[in-house]
Write an enzyme that holds these catalytic residues in place. Structure first.
Site, short mmCIF file in Angstrom:
data_model
loop_
_atom_site.label_atom_id
_atom_site.label_comp_id
_atom_site.label_asym_id
_atom_site.label_seq_id
_atom_site.Cartn_x
_atom_site.Cartn_y
_atom_site.Cartn_z
N HIS A 237 48.52 10.61 -10.53
CA HIS A 237 47.33 9.37 -9.48
C HIS A 237 48.07 7.95 -10.36
CE1 HIS A 237 42.70 8.73 -9.51
NE2 HIS A 237 43.54 8.12 -9.12
N GLU B 227 41.91 15.59 -14.27
CA GLU B 227 42.84 14.56 -15.07
C GLU B 227 42.47 14.04 -16.09
OE1 GLU B 227 42.93 12.05 -11.50
OE2 GLU B 227 43.52 12.96 -10.35
N ARG C 193 40.06 11.84 -4.07
CA ARG C 193 39.66 12.30 -5.37
C ARG C 193 40.58 14.22 -5.65
NH1 ARG C 193 39.93 7.74 -7.14
NH2 ARG C 193 38.22 6.67 -8.37
C1 8YV Z 1 42.59 3.84 -9.78
C2 8YV Z 1 41.78 4.72 -8.35
O1 8YV Z 1 44.81 3.35 -10.48
O2 8YV Z 1 40.56 2.52 -7.73
C3 8YV Z 1 40.41 3.83 -7.41
O3 8YV Z 1 39.39 4.44 -7.68
O4 8YV Z 1 40.69 5.75 -8.45
C4 8YV Z 1 42.61 4.02 -8.57
O5 8YV Z 1 43.30 3.93 -7.96
C5 8YV Z 1 41.90 3.87 -10.96
O6 8YV Z 1 40.99 3.95 -10.68
C6 8YV Z 1 42.04 2.44 -12.15
O7 8YV Z 1 41.25 2.40 -12.31
#
Ligand code: 8YV
Length: 320
Positions: A287, A269, A240
């Site tokens: 991301h 983001e 993150r």
């Molecule tokens: C995803 C992510 O692309 O899973 C997570 O926490 O940050 C990513 O892998 C995203 O959140 C999909 O909703």
């Protein structure tokens, strides 16, 4: 249940996920594929029994306080849940689940890509070939930092950290990690435990972040800690953006103390950090750590598995 539960899917999930959801639920998909706003979430709480959101939808305490009583479960399509105020959702009796395990390999692959790309001038190298500016070669040209045999520091030895360590062992890296507690020997696979982040940083020729963003980890990689890295270290972040003080990282890259960075996550983001754009020693991606066909299907199915269990009156596997 005679009537299918009513489900809102906030983003364009994989075709297989949407087909299964449509079979089993009275589903509405946000075909526009735009992030759900606070107003969207509040409206959905009155119209739906369940929501499958991504990390792009923010369930803040302020938003959750305005929820209607209908919404019973937030089955996240993500492993990270920093977009959810868990105490606020719990106080409203709303179940929350996530999708661990299934995205560990895809995310670890992106961390390897970023580590290699940052270490070996991927951004500048691609640019000069692509633009026709490659008019010179020398043995001292674009000399990078070798990954094989180097010391790797991992912050957060959970599922993704372990998957990254497994892949990094293919490069014969000497693996060190910081975690709140040491992991079991069969998971550590010989990696050296450090009881503090500071201790880890001193040996991290390559540093990769794999811990969740929480109030405690916000800005974890700040100027003081970056200064503890060996000169010429490479920093990788697929977790993150909030974990990194981006101004401090930029300063460390500009001074040369940090040689390069590979970043899939940013404080802001979508968008990223425009100040990073001038630095060719930063290899950036938008991301997409878990963005493979196999993993997107697995994430969607894991979210639906959690919903199915919930509506069958069972405890979902990934209940938080
Ligand atoms: C995803 C992510 O692309 O899973 C997570 O926490 O940050 C990513 O892998 C995203 O959140 C999909 O909703």
């Amino acid at each position: 249940m005679s009537q299918k539960p009513r489900l809102w899917i906030t983003r364009r999930l994989s075709d297989a996920t949407l087909a299964r959801a449509a079979r089993d639920y009275d589903v509405v998909v946000n075909e526009a594929d735009t992030p759900g706003t606070a107003a969207d979430l509040i409206a959905a709480s009155a119209d739906f029994d369940a929501v499958v959101p991504c990390h792009s939808e923010h369930f803040s305490a302020e938003v959750v306080a305005q929820f209607a009583p209908r919404l019973k479960i937030v089955a996240n399509h993500s492993v990270g849940v920093d977009h959810c105020d868990l105490p606020a959702l719990k106080a409203r009796g709303i179940a929350v689940t996530n999708t661990p395990d299934v995205l560990s390999d895809a995310t670890a692959e992106i961390a390897i890509l970023l580590m290699l790309g940052a270490a070996r001038h991927a951004v500048a190298g691609d640019r000069i070939v692509r633009t026709g500016a490659w008019d010179f070669w020398s043995p001292s040209f674009m000399v990078g930092k070798q990954v094989t045999g180097a010391r790797l520091g991992i912050i957060g030895m959970g599922r993704v950290g372990q998957a990254f360590a497994r892949k990094a062992r293919g490069f014969e890296m000497e693996i060190h990690y910081y975690n709140r507690n040491p992991v079991a020997d069969d998971l550590a696979q010989g990696a050296t435990y450090h009881a503090s982040v500071e201790s880890l940083l001193g040996v991290a020729d390559f540093l990769s972040l794999h811990c969740p963003a929480t109030p405690a980890t916000k800005g974890l990689l700040n100027a003081e800690r970056l200064a503890l890295l060996p000169k010429g270290a490479v920093v990788v972040n697929t977790a993150r953006g909030a974990l990194v003080d981006e101004a401090a990282l930029l300063a460390a890259l500009q001074s040369g103390h940090v040689a390069a960075a590979g970043l899939d996550c940013f404080v802001t983001e979508p968008g990223g950090n425009p100040a990073f754009a001038t630095q060719e020693n930063i290899f950036m991606l938008p991301h997409i750590g878990s963005a493979t066909t196999k993993t997107r299907d697995a994430m969607g199915f894991r979210a639906l598995d959690n919903l199915d269990a919930f509506f069958a009156g069972k405890s979902p596997k990934d209940l938080l």
